[in-house]
Design an enzyme around this catalytic site. Structure first.
Site, PDB file in Angstrom:
ATOM      1  N   LYS A   1      -3.778  -2.123  15.336  1.00 57.80           N
ATOM      2  CA  LYS A   1      -3.290  -1.356  16.478  1.00 57.80           C
ATOM      3  C   LYS A   1      -4.389  -1.254  17.497  1.00 57.80           C
ATOM      4  O   LYS A   1      -5.564  -1.150  17.136  1.00 57.80           O
ATOM      5  CB  LYS A   1      -2.872   0.033  16.023  1.00 57.80           C
ATOM      6  CG  LYS A   1      -1.628  -0.051  15.180  1.00 57.80           C
ATOM      7  CD  LYS A   1      -0.931   1.261  14.997  1.00 57.80           C
ATOM      8  CE  LYS A   1       0.403   1.006  14.343  1.00 57.80           C
ATOM      9  NZ  LYS A   1       0.626   1.813  13.156  1.00 57.80           N
TER      10      LYS A   1
ATOM     11  N   GLU B   1       0.827  -1.214   0.000  1.00 55.20           N
ATOM     12  CA  GLU B   1       0.000   0.000   0.000  1.00 55.20           C
ATOM     13  C   GLU B   1       0.859   1.262   0.000  1.00 55.20           C
ATOM     14  O   GLU B   1       2.077   1.208   0.233  1.00 55.20           O
ATOM     15  CB  GLU B   1      -0.934   0.008   1.210  1.00 55.20           C
ATOM     16  CG  GLU B   1      -0.213   0.075   2.553  1.00 55.20           C
ATOM     17  CD  GLU B   1      -1.110   0.577   3.682  1.00 55.20           C
ATOM     18  OE1 GLU B   1      -1.566   1.733   3.605  1.00 55.20           O
ATOM     19  OE2 GLU B   1      -1.328  -0.173   4.649  1.00 55.20           O
TER      20      GLU B   1
HETATM   21  N1  PSU Z   1      -3.112   1.305  10.643  1.00 54.99           N
HETATM   22  C1  PSU Z   1      -1.797   1.395  10.849  1.00 54.99           C
HETATM   23  N2  PSU Z   1      -1.029   2.077   9.956  1.00 54.99           N
HETATM   24  C2  PSU Z   1      -1.563   2.643   8.835  1.00 54.99           C
HETATM   25  C3  PSU Z   1      -2.968   2.514   8.624  1.00 54.99           C
HETATM   26  C4  PSU Z   1      -3.690   1.834   9.539  1.00 54.99           C
HETATM   27  O1  PSU Z   1      -1.314   0.872  11.834  1.00 54.99           O
HETATM   28  O2  PSU Z   1      -0.828   3.269   8.052  1.00 54.99           O
HETATM   29  C5  PSU Z   1      -3.574   3.059   7.359  1.00 54.99           C
HETATM   30  C6  PSU Z   1      -3.828   1.923   6.353  1.00 54.99           C
HETATM   31  O3  PSU Z   1      -3.634   2.419   5.048  1.00 54.99           O
HETATM   32  C7  PSU Z   1      -5.297   1.591   6.572  1.00 54.99           C
HETATM   33  C8  PSU Z   1      -5.857   2.967   6.906  1.00 54.99           C
HETATM   34  O4  PSU Z   1      -5.928   1.018   5.452  1.00 54.99           O
HETATM   35  O5  PSU Z   1      -4.858   3.613   7.678  1.00 54.99           O
HETATM   36  C9  PSU Z   1      -7.157   2.870   7.659  1.00 54.99           C
HETATM   37  O6  PSU Z   1      -7.719   4.140   7.782  1.00 54.99           O
HETATM   38  P1  PSU Z   1      -9.224   4.313   8.295  1.00 54.99           P
HETATM   39  O7  PSU Z   1      -9.181   4.017   9.761  1.00 54.99           O
HETATM   40  O8  PSU Z   1      -9.540   5.749   8.009  1.00 54.99           O
HETATM   41  O9  PSU Z   1     -10.056   3.374   7.521  1.00 54.99           O
END
Ligand code: PSU
Ligand code: MN
Length: 303
Positions: free
Chosen positions: A159, A25
């Site tokens: 996390k 990603e």
């Molecule tokens: N969790 C992490 N590191 C990240 C992300 C999530 O520990 O970089 C990033 C990933 O790209 C994931 C996105 O798909 O954040 C999720 O965001 P949201 O909670 O807005 O869906």
């Protein structure tokens, strides 16, 4: 293959030959890490995949063009632009960046969609999105995408900025098998265990390949989550990670941060609060997942 995608020559040749490819990603480059750790980590993940004999395919949208297999220059360009000029791209954002010719960094959901269009089966990342603590209405599009797109996502769990029990509930509703790689419990990203049981422990790439092959035979089109504990040497003690996360989440609430801004905000705060120790754990997990993703992609080719 979808004609709106631009594949690098190397990735295109590997897919045509049926060689193992691992998608990566780009949100973690623009929104997950500060410069220059973001570039270093992206390149270290690619190198780990190559060392295992597979081809990395970092995915992003550049000026409206969806690219599969970024060059080092493109990775550096996105990293240099950062989150103010690159849109964080989940499913709903892809038509906007393509239609309006913007730059986009794909999240787990966005990367799964593009990887699937390109014919790539495995994707390695760090933490997936989930259900936010104290905000059960904020369900990451990553979980819904896992329910509808047949990609195998290798991650370090989620996390604990997220509500992990609720996150597992949503994955169950979405029909996503959660596999613990050499682990009986869901890893909690910086720490090796959340204490929550996974659906199935697996100990080899071949077992993952067998489960995915069975999914295909059964005609089930959902994703598969492979959760790998962060390498022991770089894991953070649970209490240290928890304290930083609780404080970062409190600050996000106090500042009224919501929607897609929550995850980047909390990640940056945790980094600050752990004096960079979270970053060491984060990078170790990402590189390790890239390596295991490559082994799984190879096993799939041999299944
Ligand atoms: N969790 C992490 N590191 C990240 C992300 C999530 O520990 O970089 C990033 C990933 O790209 C994931 C996105 O798909 O954040 C999720 O965001 P949201 O909670 O807005 O869906
Ligand atoms: Mn969210």
């Amino acid at each position: 293959m979808n004609t709106s995608l631009l594949l690098s020559d190397e990735v295109s040749a590997a897919i045509l030959a049926g060689s193992p490819v691992v998608a990566l990603e780009s949100t973690l480059i623009t929104h997950g890490f500060p410069y220059p750790a973001n570039v270093e980590t992206a390149l270290a993940m690619e190198a780990a995949i190559r060392e295992e004999g597979a081809i990395p395919a970092t995915i992003a949208v550049i000026g409206g063009q969806v690219k599969v297999g970024l060059s080092q220059d493109e990775i550096e360009m996105l990293a240099g632009l950062g989150q103010d000029s690159v849109r964080k791209c989940s499913r709903r954002d892809l038509p906007i960046v393509v239609g309006l010719r913007q730059h986009g960094a794909t999240t787990v959901a966005g990367t799964m969609i593009v990887a699937h269009m390109a014919g790539i089966k495995v994707f390695a990342t760090g933490g997936i999105g989930g259900v936010h603590r104290g905000h059960p209405e904020d369900i990451s599009a990553d979980l819904i995408e896992l329910g509808r797109t047949p990609i195998t996502v290798v991650c370090a769990g989620a996390k604990s900025i997220l509500d992990l029990p609720l996150t597992l509930e949503v994955l169950e509703t979405q029909g996503v098998p959660v596999l613990g790689y050499e682990s009986d419990t869901l890893p909690a990203f910086y720490s090796r265990s959340s204490g929550l049981p996974v659906d199935q422990r697996v100990d080899t790439p071949q077992q993952v390949a067998a489960i995915v092959a069975a999914r295909d035979q059964l005609g089930l089109a959902h994703g598969t989550l492979v959760a790998v504990p962060v390498p022991e040497a770089d894991a953070l003690p649970v209490e240290e990670a928890e304290a930083a996360i609780a404080e970062a989440t409190r600050q996000a609430d106090a500042a009224g941060i919501h929607g897609k801004a929550v995850t980047p905000f909390v990640l940056a705060k945790v980094l600050e609060l752990t004096g960079g120790r979270s970053q060491t754990a984060n990078i170790a997990a990402l590189v390790n997942n890239a390596r295991i993703g490559a082994r799984i992609a190879k096993a799939m080719g041999q299944a």
